[in-house]
Design an enzyme around this catalytic site. Structure first.
Site, mmCIF file in Angstrom:
data_model
loop_
_atom_site.group_PDB
_atom_site.id
_atom_site.type_symbol
_atom_site.label_atom_id
_atom_site.label_comp_id
_atom_site.label_asym_id
_atom_site.label_seq_id
_atom_site.Cartn_x
_atom_site.Cartn_y
_atom_site.Cartn_z
ATOM 1 N N HIS A 3 0.719 -1.451 -0.099
ATOM 2 C CA HIS A 3 -0.098 0.017 -0.322
ATOM 3 C C HIS A 3 1.150 1.301 -0.345
ATOM 4 O O HIS A 3 0.413 2.495 -0.558
ATOM 5 C CB HIS A 3 -0.907 -0.221 1.162
ATOM 6 C CG HIS A 3 -2.029 -0.965 0.987
ATOM 7 N ND1 HIS A 3 -2.274 -1.623 2.372
ATOM 8 C CD2 HIS A 3 -2.895 -1.405 0.684
ATOM 9 C CE1 HIS A 3 -2.919 -2.365 2.118
ATOM 10 N NE2 HIS A 3 -3.650 -2.074 1.499
ATOM 11 N N LYS A 50 -17.755 -5.895 8.280
ATOM 12 C CA LYS A 50 -16.942 -6.701 8.758
ATOM 13 C C LYS A 50 -15.817 -6.205 9.884
ATOM 14 O O LYS A 50 -15.107 -5.413 9.778
ATOM 15 C CB LYS A 50 -15.937 -6.711 7.101
ATOM 16 C CG LYS A 50 -15.049 -7.971 6.885
ATOM 17 C CD LYS A 50 -14.776 -7.268 5.828
ATOM 18 C CE LYS A 50 -12.263 -7.690 5.369
ATOM 19 N NZ LYS A 50 -12.942 -7.577 4.499
ATOM 20 N N ARG A 61 -2.048 -5.793 -8.216
ATOM 21 C CA ARG A 61 -0.198 -7.141 -8.243
ATOM 22 C C ARG A 61 -0.725 -7.434 -9.024
ATOM 23 O O ARG A 61 0.614 -8.011 -9.654
ATOM 24 C CB ARG A 61 -1.446 -7.937 -6.913
ATOM 25 C CG ARG A 61 -1.060 -6.803 -5.670
ATOM 26 C CD ARG A 61 -1.555 -7.608 -4.555
ATOM 27 N NE ARG A 61 -2.968 -7.643 -4.581
ATOM 28 C CZ ARG A 61 -4.243 -7.760 -3.757
ATOM 29 N NH1 ARG A 61 -3.348 -7.941 -2.308
ATOM 30 N NH2 ARG A 61 -5.771 -7.630 -3.622
#
Ligand code: PNS
Length: 174
Positions: free
Chosen positions: A32, A56, A105
């Site tokens: 990040h 969550k 990624r």
């Protein structure tokens, strides 16, 4: 700080170029941080938007995540960290941010990221710019870092030192 003229502006008044790096950041990793630092070289101000997801429960609270991001991006000088709830495009609209910067990624990221980018430009015209992740971090995610740390694995090369310390404190408390 450099001032540039925005292509959408007809007046001569200079405007700041802004972008947002959104995410859960539970916690921020070196992957990040690499994307935020690269965005901070391209834009006058980079907003890091920490998503509040009430359904969550994360390991770190939103306040802890923000404090860690501020600690590791403070030296960049042009990064502003904020929590957000709701649609990312609304966060952008409220702050006049025309661009979202995301790291990619691997090809596996692309499918979902493309869907979100297309939805976001369709909703309000906000652009998404994809930055190729540094190959050193192409396998890295907050979830994997937490899992490896939980079982005592070495993650010191994957997260900044304040995050390493916060993770070991948090896991000791559990
Ligand atoms: O770090 P994450 O969990 O992969 O980040 C995902 C995030 C926060 C970037 C994404 O879920 C998001 O933008 N959520 C905000 C809600 C929203 O705008 N949803 C519509 C996306 S098209």
């Amino acid at each position: 700080m450099s001032l540039t003229r925005n292509a959408r502006t007809t007046s001569e008044e200079p405007v700041l170029r802004r972008a947002v790096c959104p995410g859960s950041f539970d916690p921020i990793t070196n992957g990040h941080l690499d994307i935020i630092a690269r965005a901070a070289r391209l834009y006058d101000t980079v907003h890091v938007a920490v998503m509040i997801n009430k359904s969550k429960k994360g390991l770190f609270t939103i306040e802890e995540r923000i404090a860690l991001i501020e600690a590791v991006t403070g030296d960049l000088g042009n990064v502003k960290v904020e929590a957000f709830h709701g649609l990312l495009v609304d966060f952008c609209k409220q702050r006049d941010i025309p661009a979202i910067v995301k790291g990619l990624r691997a090809v596996s990221d692309f499918d979902y990221e493309l869907q979100m980018a297309q939805m976001n430009i369709g909703l309000t015209g906000v652009e998404t710019l994809f930055v190729p992740t540094n190959p050193a971090y192409s396998f890295l995610s907050s979830s994997l870092v937490k899992e490896v740390a939980q079982w005592g694995g070495d993650i010191s090369h994957l997260v900044p030192p304040p995050v390493l310390e916060a993770l070991s404190t948090k896991l000791r408390q559990q």
